[in-house]
Design a protein around this motif. Structure first.
Motif, mmCIF file in Angstrom:
data_model
loop_
_atom_site.group_PDB
_atom_site.id
_atom_site.type_symbol
_atom_site.label_atom_id
_atom_site.label_comp_id
_atom_site.label_asym_id
_atom_site.label_seq_id
_atom_site.Cartn_x
_atom_site.Cartn_y
_atom_site.Cartn_z
ATOM 1 N N TYR A 1 71.092 15.071 120.380
ATOM 2 C CA TYR A 1 71.394 14.611 121.689
ATOM 3 C C TYR A 1 71.154 13.401 121.938
ATOM 4 C CZ TYR A 1 70.522 19.786 121.606
ATOM 5 O OH TYR A 1 70.697 21.128 121.293
ATOM 6 N N ILE A 2 71.239 12.339 121.007
ATOM 7 C CA ILE A 2 71.287 10.968 121.057
ATOM 8 C C ILE A 2 72.585 10.382 121.199
ATOM 9 C CG2 ILE A 2 70.581 8.710 120.255
ATOM 10 C CD1 ILE A 2 68.367 10.017 121.630
ATOM 11 N N SER A 3 73.233 9.796 122.003
ATOM 12 C CA SER A 3 74.585 9.534 121.892
ATOM 13 C C SER A 3 74.763 7.809 122.350
ATOM 14 C CB SER A 3 75.591 10.367 122.518
ATOM 15 O OG SER A 3 75.330 10.353 123.920
ATOM 16 N N GLU A 4 75.852 7.316 122.114
ATOM 17 C CA GLU A 4 76.241 6.137 122.880
ATOM 18 C C GLU A 4 75.335 4.963 122.528
ATOM 19 O OE1 GLU A 4 78.146 6.282 126.829
ATOM 20 O OE2 GLU A 4 77.606 8.339 126.601
ATOM 21 N N VAL A 5 74.949 4.977 121.412
ATOM 22 C CA VAL A 5 73.887 3.727 121.124
ATOM 23 C C VAL A 5 74.512 2.516 120.736
ATOM 24 C CG1 VAL A 5 71.913 3.128 119.454
ATOM 25 C CG2 VAL A 5 72.210 5.563 119.926
ATOM 26 N N GLU A 6 73.955 1.729 121.664
ATOM 27 C CA GLU A 6 74.651 0.195 121.451
ATOM 28 C C GLU A 6 73.406 -0.712 121.609
ATOM 29 O OE1 GLU A 6 77.272 -1.197 121.018
ATOM 30 O OE2 GLU A 6 78.739 0.728 121.547
ATOM 31 N N ALA A 7 73.119 -1.801 120.905
ATOM 32 C CA ALA A 7 72.226 -2.827 120.644
ATOM 33 C C ALA A 7 73.027 -4.223 121.017
ATOM 34 C CB ALA A 7 71.538 -2.798 119.180
ATOM 35 N N GLU A 8 72.114 -5.148 121.745
ATOM 36 C CA GLU A 8 72.733 -6.481 121.973
ATOM 37 C C GLU A 8 71.381 -7.372 121.816
ATOM 38 O OE1 GLU A 8 75.724 -7.677 121.770
ATOM 39 O OE2 GLU A 8 76.792 -5.739 121.859
ATOM 40 N N THR A 9 71.521 -8.702 121.510
ATOM 41 C CA THR A 9 70.477 -9.636 121.605
ATOM 42 C C THR A 9 70.876 -10.729 122.641
ATOM 43 O OG1 THR A 9 71.322 -11.045 119.825
ATOM 44 C CG2 THR A 9 70.016 -9.094 119.169
ATOM 45 N N VAL A 10 69.942 -11.387 123.185
ATOM 46 C CA VAL A 10 70.190 -12.689 123.917
ATOM 47 C C VAL A 10 69.286 -13.675 123.446
ATOM 48 C CG1 VAL A 10 70.479 -13.598 126.417
ATOM 49 C CG2 VAL A 10 71.231 -11.512 125.921
ATOM 50 N N GLY A 11 69.698 -14.946 123.229
ATOM 51 C CA GLY A 11 68.760 -15.828 122.920
ATOM 52 C C GLY A 11 68.593 -16.992 124.217
ATOM 53 N N THR A 12 67.160 -17.193 124.431
ATOM 54 C CA THR A 12 66.843 -18.193 125.554
ATOM 55 C C THR A 12 66.021 -19.516 125.081
ATOM 56 O OG1 THR A 12 65.037 -16.913 126.254
ATOM 57 C CG2 THR A 12 67.168 -16.373 127.147
ATOM 58 N N GLY A 13 66.258 -19.493 123.836
ATOM 59 C CA GLY A 13 64.979 -20.655 123.336
ATOM 60 C C GLY A 13 65.537 -22.114 123.577
ATOM 61 N N ILE A 14 65.322 -22.749 122.131
ATOM 62 C CA ILE A 14 65.994 -24.006 122.419
ATOM 63 C C ILE A 14 67.429 -24.273 122.700
ATOM 64 C CG2 ILE A 14 66.301 -26.036 120.774
ATOM 65 C CD1 ILE A 14 64.468 -24.854 118.824
ATOM 66 N N MET A 15 67.741 -24.964 123.677
ATOM 67 C CA MET A 15 68.849 -25.372 124.402
ATOM 68 C C MET A 15 69.359 -24.026 125.126
ATOM 69 S SD MET A 15 71.064 -27.637 121.601
ATOM 70 C CE MET A 15 71.030 -26.475 120.408
ATOM 71 N N GLY A 16 68.430 -23.268 125.516
ATOM 72 C CA GLY A 16 68.765 -22.267 126.363
ATOM 73 C C GLY A 16 69.505 -21.093 125.297
ATOM 74 N N ARG A 17 69.598 -21.091 124.158
ATOM 75 C CA ARG A 17 70.411 -20.359 123.565
ATOM 76 C C ARG A 17 69.915 -19.840 121.927
ATOM 77 N NH1 ARG A 17 74.701 -17.985 126.194
ATOM 78 N NH2 ARG A 17 75.279 -19.441 127.919
ATOM 79 N N MET A 18 68.962 -20.583 121.460
ATOM 80 C CA MET A 18 68.585 -20.108 120.258
ATOM 81 C C MET A 18 67.634 -19.046 120.415
ATOM 82 S SD MET A 18 70.120 -22.350 118.364
ATOM 83 C CE MET A 18 69.429 -22.240 116.926
ATOM 84 N N GLY A 19 67.578 -18.370 119.102
ATOM 85 C CA GLY A 19 66.725 -17.276 119.237
ATOM 86 C C GLY A 19 65.270 -17.030 119.083
ATOM 87 N N ASN A 20 64.423 -18.222 119.177
ATOM 88 C CA ASN A 20 63.066 -18.355 119.003
ATOM 89 C C ASN A 20 62.351 -17.510 120.265
ATOM 90 O OD1 ASN A 20 64.223 -20.748 120.234
ATOM 91 N ND2 ASN A 20 62.380 -21.599 120.451
ATOM 92 N N LYS A 21 63.210 -17.606 121.511
ATOM 93 C CA LYS A 21 62.846 -16.905 122.563
ATOM 94 C C LYS A 21 63.925 -16.004 122.948
ATOM 95 C CE LYS A 21 58.613 -18.306 123.245
ATOM 96 N NZ LYS A 21 58.243 -19.051 121.842
ATOM 97 N N GLY A 22 63.778 -15.230 123.766
ATOM 98 C CA GLY A 22 64.845 -14.374 124.372
ATOM 99 C C GLY A 22 64.594 -12.763 124.338
ATOM 100 N N GLY A 23 65.749 -11.954 124.125
ATOM 101 C CA GLY A 23 65.578 -10.358 124.125
ATOM 102 C C GLY A 23 66.460 -9.672 123.299
ATOM 103 N N VAL A 24 65.725 -8.554 122.773
ATOM 104 C CA VAL A 24 66.968 -7.718 122.223
ATOM 105 C C VAL A 24 66.713 -6.471 122.989
ATOM 106 C CG1 VAL A 24 66.500 -8.835 119.998
ATOM 107 C CG2 VAL A 24 64.886 -6.825 120.734
ATOM 108 N N ALA A 25 67.622 -5.524 122.871
ATOM 109 C CA ALA A 25 67.750 -4.421 123.969
ATOM 110 C C ALA A 25 68.539 -3.016 122.896
ATOM 111 C CB ALA A 25 68.508 -4.540 125.117
#
Length: 767
Positions: free
Chosen positions: A285-309
């Motif tokens: 009953y699990i469907s429509e699974v999607e995963a994304e990432t957003v980096g907010t670290g160095i220069m506002g884009r790098m992945g040392n900080k940010g989020g995954v969902a």
């Protein structure tokens, strides 16, 4: 074919934490297919199981020669060796064939809990006696995501109708189903475990069960987030890190022992990782699974900080789980606020229907946000904070919490809720102990690790830290929720759908366009070459606006034959309006030949189609009068009588007669040298055309012209004495007798030549 996820005798799929892998063996090649988990794959495998109840050893295996073009480079022999799902690498073939009976399937199913892992993991957990099971080594490639993006389950009936293969009607049905969702669904509580742990770049050194399995009831869903998974430069610049596999195995070993779980998705951005598991019985009953990432670290884009969902659909409820690691340091709360806003604005999930806009975090029924949010205690020195912690004055300390202050100011997490904090700050400790930071920096304690939620029908059952784990300078935090999920009642769904369809049928029947035609049969009599004939009729519309158009009949390129045209051929009618349609019949050189030969007739059927309505059929008939126009030259040479006086059979035979036969005169009547029609036309023009031109001149001009021509003809009679001929006289008198209508303009060379030819014609013919 042999799937890694096996089938029971009744065709039910046992979920073992992997996509379904199907291996196809032929005499020349071996192919392995990865089928994404979901209802479509389940249906496919069930049909295969029904079609292959057993294997006959005497039946020759099919060659599948059409697959040879997909052949890849030859892999090494070891990689070709099939392995059983529950076997160690190198133990040989252990695949259970589809339809091979229940005993093989049952013996291959583990009796323990969830995913099978390597016991050599550093964070090994002790097994309970009743759950003892030898764990087998599993590489990450073997334990892949169970549910892939855009998988649709049968429970999500309303969403299926949004697929592009469905038309406008189904879109309307879907809209009504969504509006009436409460009529055919009920709320069922699912137990969610949400955990967050900043591991400070460490490998797992202890069992995670005190954190992940502390409750007596096994959760239905696990959402487990990590931060600072790997602090090395290699992890920052390169995608892969061994820490991902280590912590994945540690978590999988520590899931609740009373249930079997399947991994749904793993997503990682540098050191930020999120894992999603569900109980085996809920995976379908699990469907429509999607995963994304957003980096907010160095220069506002790098992945040392940010989020995954990870976002997914559980039954008919959409859920989004976000794991974030925001900017550090006490004074950087504004930067943390901006990190949060960046994650919300830049995190977008593609939808099943590519024509629909991406989904954002806020467009979900339930949002679970966890992670090292890094909000600190402000306005209090380190010693004051530690004293309040020692006194367990958490509410006094909580009043100075930056996250609480920013949420109250509605700068971040608007609409989110956080449970009451009854545990001491989770940061910062000396690694391997419960002692506060004794390093030179001596960080003040803070509740950096938090869990918030947003949505309806959510009850938080616990919110706590876990002091028993000492691997990191943070303590893990967990929260257990009962989340009400909308589940489809199949019987109520069927009744609701039937009601909607009946209502639409009634509405459509009342809105089907209908017209009346003033005439449906048209007869064109005695059609002649290059002579236009027209018939007309009127379309009267009823009470519903309609669009009409003449449409092609099957296997035809046009709605009518070449000699016929409808004007207009399509249009739109308002209620109670009408339009006149003209049918024009015109035979030209393109269509005359077939009509002369009888290969075509003045017969056709026109189909007038109403959009959303029925079709009307119009009959066109008539007769064509054959003529020499459009007939082959060799055919006319054999026609000594006018074509209209010849029998149709004779005309057809002569018209269809090949040129080669026409040249063979032994079997046919001797033809004329040229068609009689051509001879008669030229003769008439020769005798009458020039005289008709002269007769149009004024009388005085005509008399002068005739007198001069008579004089010139007399000169030609004595040409032997005066040495004059027609060409000399035509050349002299052509430019004298014929002049340019425009005054004072001489004839050019082309005009002079035409004038000479004109005079030459009169000199050679009697007046």
């Amino acid at each position: 074919m042999t799937p890694r996820s096996m089938l029971s005798p009744d065709g039910e799929l046992y979920i073992l934490g992997s996509d379904v892998t199907v291996q196809l063996n032929t005499a020349e090649l071996r192919l392995v297919f990865q089928l994404p988990f979901g209802s479509h794959t389940r249906t496919f495998l069930q049909e295969v199981a029904r079609a292959c109840p057993g294997f006959d050893p005497e039946t020759r295996d099919p060659e599948f020669l059409w697959l040879s073009r997909h052949r890849c480079a030859e892999p090494d022999a070891e990689s070709l060796k099939p392995r059983e799902w529950n076997s160690d690498p190198g133990t040989g073939s252990g695949f259970a064939p589809i339809g091979g009976g229940g005993s093989n399937v049952d013996s291959s199913r583990p009796n323990g809990r969830g995913l099978l892992m390597d016991q050599s993991s550093g964070a090994r957990c002790p097994d309970k006696p009743e759950n003892t099971l030898t764990r087998q080594n599993k590489s990450k490639s073997e334990i892949t995501d169970m549910v892939r993006s855009s998988t649709i389950t049968v429970s999500d009936k309303a969403h299926i109708l949004s697929m592009q293969k469905f038309g406008l009607r189904d879109t309307i049905v879907k809209s009504h189903l969504l509006q009436k969702e409460e009529n055919y669904t009920y709320i069922q509580d699912f137990r969610f475990f949400v955990g967050t742990y900043n591991v400070n770049g460490q490998s797992p050194k202890e069992c995670l069960r005190p954190w992940l399995s502390h409750s007596t009831q096994a959760p239905d869903v696990y959402c487990v987030g990590f931060q600072e998974l790997d602090l090395s430069k290699e992890a920052f610049f390169f995608h892969d890190t061994p820490k991902e596999e280590e912590w994945f195995k540690a978590v999988s070993e520590s899931l609740h022992p009373d249930a079997k779980y399947a991994k749904v998705k793993l997503i990682r951005l540098v050191g930020i990782m999120l894992l999603l598991y569900v109980k085996q019985e809920h995976a379908a009953y699990i469907s429509e699974v999607e995963a994304e990432t957003v980096g907010t670290g160095i220069m506002g884009r790098m992945g040392n900080k940010g989020g995954v969902a990870i976002r997914f659909q559980l039954h008919n409820t959409s859920i989004c789980v976000v794991n974030s690691h925001l900017a550090a340091h006490t004074e950087e709360y504004e930067r943390r606020n901006q990190d949060y806003r960046d994650i919300c604005s830049r995190m977008q999930f593609s939808q099943v229907d590519p024509s629909l806009p991406p989904l954002t975090i806020s467009k979900h029924d339930v949002i679970l946000w966890l992670g090292d949010l890094n909000y600190r205690i402000e306005e209090l020195d380190v010693e004051k904070v530690k004293k309040l912690v020692e006194e367990k004055a958490f509410q006094t300390l909580y009043a100075h919490d930056q996250l609480k202050i920013q949420v109250a100011a509605k700068t971040i997490f608007e609409g989110f809720t956080e449970g009451e904090i009854t545990f001491q700050p989770t940061y910062k400790y000396d690694t391997g102990s419960d002692d506060w930071d004794t390093s030179e920096k001596c960080r003040a304690p803070a509740w950096c690790d938090r869990i918030l939620w947003k949505g309806k029908n959510i009850t938080q059952l616990s919110y706590q830290s876990h002091m028993a784990l000492k691997t990191s300078d943070h303590k893990p935090v967990s929260s257990v929720f009962d989340i009400g999920v909308r589940v489809v009642d199949e019987e109520l769904y069927r009744k609701t759908l039937e009601e909607i369809v009946r209502s639409l049928d009634k509405m459509e029947n009342a809105n089907i366009p209908s017209v009346t035609l003033s005439k449906r049969e048209f007869c064109f009599e005695n059609v002649k070459y290059m002579q236009l004939q027209t018939e007309s009729f009127t379309i009267h519309n009823g009470q519903v606006p309609c669009q009409f158009e003449f449409i092609n009949k099957p296997d035809e390129e046009s709605y009518c034959k070449q000699w016929l045209t409808a004007k207009p051929s399509k249009g739109f009618l308002l209620p109670d309006s009408h339009v006149e349609i003209e049918l024009e019949l015109f035979v030209n050189k393109v269509t005359a030949t077939k009509l002369n030969s009888g290969k075509d007739r003045i017969e056709d059927i026109l189909v007038l189609h109403l959009a959303r309505g029925k079709d009307y059929f119009l009959s066109v008939s008539g007769n064509y009068l054959p003529s020499c126009f459009g007939s082959p030259i060799h055919t006319l040479c054999y026609m000594r009588e006018p074509i209209l006086d010849l029998p149709l059979k004779t005309v057809t035979e002569l018209t269809l007669m090949p040129v080669q036969t026409a040249d063979d005169r032994s079997q046919l009547e001797k033809p004329m040298e040229i068609p009689k029609e051509l001879w008669m036309m030229v003769d008439y023009l020769y005798r009458n055309a020039v005289q008709q031109v002269i007769s149009t001149l004024p009388t005085f001009h005509q008399n002068v012209f005739n007198y001069l021509m008579a004089f010139l003809q007399e000169l030609l009679k004595n040409s032997a004495k005066n040495h004059l001929d027609e060409n000399i006289l035509a050349s002299i008198f052509g430019s004298l007798l014929l002049r340019n209508p425009a005054p004072h303009q001489k004839l050019d060379m082309a005009e002079k030549k035409k004038a000479q030819e004109f005079i030459h014609q009169f000199l050679c013919s009697p007046l």
